[in-house]
Enzyme design. Structure first.
Site, PDB file in Angstrom:
ATOM      1  N   LYS A 124      16.762  30.892  21.099  1.00 10.70           N
ATOM      2  CA  LYS A 124      15.737  31.941  20.965  1.00 10.70           C
ATOM      3  C   LYS A 124      14.953  32.048  22.266  1.00 10.70           C
ATOM      4  O   LYS A 124      14.585  31.021  22.855  1.00 10.70           O
ATOM      5  CB  LYS A 124      14.810  31.571  19.795  1.00 10.70           C
ATOM      6  CG  LYS A 124      13.791  32.642  19.425  1.00 10.70           C
ATOM      7  CD  LYS A 124      12.980  32.208  18.195  1.00 10.70           C
ATOM      8  CE  LYS A 124      11.999  33.253  17.733  1.00 10.70           C
ATOM      9  NZ  LYS A 124      11.208  32.828  16.556  1.00 10.70           N
ATOM     10  N   SER A 165      10.043  32.334  10.225  1.00 10.57           N
ATOM     11  CA  SER A 165      10.943  32.949  11.210  1.00 10.57           C
ATOM     12  C   SER A 165      12.318  32.312  11.388  1.00 10.57           C
ATOM     13  O   SER A 165      13.160  32.891  12.077  1.00 10.57           O
ATOM     14  CB  SER A 165      10.260  33.013  12.566  1.00 10.57           C
ATOM     15  OG  SER A 165       9.435  34.146  12.601  1.00 10.57           O
ATOM     16  N   SER A 171      11.216  36.210  12.793  1.00 14.08           N
ATOM     17  CA  SER A 171      11.363  36.716  14.141  1.00 14.08           C
ATOM     18  C   SER A 171      12.593  36.204  14.880  1.00 14.08           C
ATOM     19  O   SER A 171      12.980  36.759  15.905  1.00 14.08           O
ATOM     20  CB  SER A 171      10.126  36.360  14.953  1.00 14.08           C
ATOM     21  OG  SER A 171      10.043  34.950  15.131  1.00 14.08           O
TER      22      SER A 171
END
Ligand code: GLN
Length: 440
Positions: A34, A133, A109
């Site tokens: 990420k 997330s 997210s």
């Protein structure tokens, strides 16, 4: 840049294999990271325009550990800007599609990591989870996602959103891979003041095929209003399967769970408003020149941050300000304690808790962008876990009529990742949801 590095690492591992040497479990394994974890020499944007040119001068602890384990990083993955969102639509660089239906969102997210694993673009990935997330996109993309106990994995080099809630964890297609990846990234780190000084076990030893003697609690309040009927029926079937595997199923109540979203949307923005103050056009990222220092700050931040990030900074600045602190922030912290107490009471009766991960399956891109509140409500079942610092995992437990994945959330006591792995593995081995793949 990442492509060259990936090929280079892969060649080294190939050479080792050709020379007949034994390699580690993670050596040569393609991984996605990420883009809110610092990678030395590789741009780390947090999906924000304000960090469009930010190349970290240092490596985060997790990526350092993974480098040493020999993983091949195939790329940085997309996210909601600064990890604020639940659909990966708040990215300054465009959205990510859900591999099961390209018109739909992958959740967020950490949507880029979840989608990349679901689409077999990498074997495993790392995400971060502040209010859901990792677990929510795992559910929406039909993969395994684990948010470890707060403090188990170092946050050093993770760009901070809400520091008392943020935690890094693995995405994978199987429970075993999540156990291997967690083992590689967990552990005490003096560079993170909230890091726990605990021994890290070999998590694969907890992968057992049955659940005899285990008490599983079903959180009654999570089956109320707003829960999609197909999600409810898949999750209930999964609970039946846990019973068939030998677990004793007990209904438990967490009455203050429903205040989690309200408390979170005060605590997380408060911490974010403080954490994001550092983007002042001086030390990091882009700079918009202006006549005075103040106007440089204003111009840079006005152009650099997206709408959702600005909304959070505004809320957080308000809730921390003199006069409102007691009314909002302090009150939210008290609610946080009450939610912790609900969990404590439940865990006196059971070993592991279960509930749906997300009240719905993946929604259409654009469907909720105009209504932040409806997006916030999707984290109803994941947020309390962060507020209490507990480990939570989402595993695939079915598909709806449109062929969209459904996730089952498992919640454990502090540092009882072992039980989450045991339940997740036994369930996974007795079902075949995890072997299905999207047709792309
Ligand atoms: N969707 C939640 C939010 O927007 C959670 C985000 C996260 O866990 N990083 O705050």
């Amino acid at each position: 840049m990442t492509a060259e590095q990936a090929l280079l690492t892969a060649k080294k591992v190939d050479a080792k294999i050709a020379a007949g040497k034994t390699i580690g479990l993670l050596e040569g394994i393609p991984i996605g990271i990420k883009d809110n974890m610092c990678t030395q020499g590789i741009r780390t944007t947090c999906a924000s325009r304000i960090l469009e040119n930010f190349v970290p001068p240092y490596e985060s602890t997790v990526t350092q550990k993974l480098k040493e384990a020999g993983t091949v990083m195939v790329g940085k993955t997309n996210l909601d800007e600064f990890a604020m969102g639940g659909s990966t639509e708040n990215s300054a660089y465009g959205g990510t599609a859900n591999p099961w239906d390209l018109d739909r969102v992958p959740g967020g997210s950490s949507g880029g990591s979840a989608a990349a694993v679901a689409a077999s673009e990498c074997v495993v990935a790392l995400g971060s989870d502040t209010g859901g997330s990792i677990r929510q996109p795992a559910a929406l993309c039909g993969v395994v996602g684990l948010k470890p106990t707060y403090g188990l994995v170092s946050r050093f080099g993770l760009v901070a959103f809400a520091s008392s809630l943020d935690q890094i964890g693995p995405f994978s297609r199987t429970v075993e891979d999540a156990a291997i990846l967690l083992g590689a990234i967990a552990g005490y780190d003096p560079k993170d003041s909230t890091s726990l000084k605990v021994e890290i076990p070999d998590y694969t030893q907890f992968l057992k095929p049955d659940l005899k003697g285990l008490k599983v609690g079903v959180i009654a309040e999570t089956f109320g209003e707003g829960l999609d009927a197909e999600v409810e029926s898949s999750v209930k079937d999964a609970i039946g399967q846990l019973k068939a595997l030998g677990a004793e199923i007990v209904e438990v109540s967490c009455p203050r769970f429903r205040y989690g979203v309200s408390a979170y949307y005060i605590i997380a923005p408060s911490e974010a408003s403080a954490n994001l103050a550092r983007y002042d056009a001086v030390k990091y990222g882009i700079r918009e020149e202006a006549d005075t220092l103040l106007s440089m700050y204003k111009k840079t931040r006005a152009h650099g941050f997206g709408a959702e990030v600005k909304r959070r900074i505004a809320i957080g600045t308000y809730t921390l300000s003199a006069g409102y602190y007691d009314a909002y922030y302090l009150k939210a912290q008290k609610v946080r304690t009450l939610i912790k107490q609900d969990f404590e009471a439940a865990f006196e009766k059971v070993d592991v808790l279960v509930c749906p991960t997300s009240p719905t399956t993946a929604f259409k891109a654009g469907e909720k962008t105009e209504d932040p509140l409806s997006m916030y409500l999707l984290d109803l079942m994941t947020i309390p876990v962060n507020l209490a610092g507990l480990p939570g995992m989402s595993i695939p437990c079915g598909f709806d009529g449109r062929g969209l994945p459904i996730g089952l959330q498992l919640i454990g006591k502090v540092l009882r990742e072992d039980l989450l792995f045991q339940v997740a593995y036994a369930y996974e081995q007795s079902t075949d949801w995890h072997v299905r793949k999207p047709t792309l």
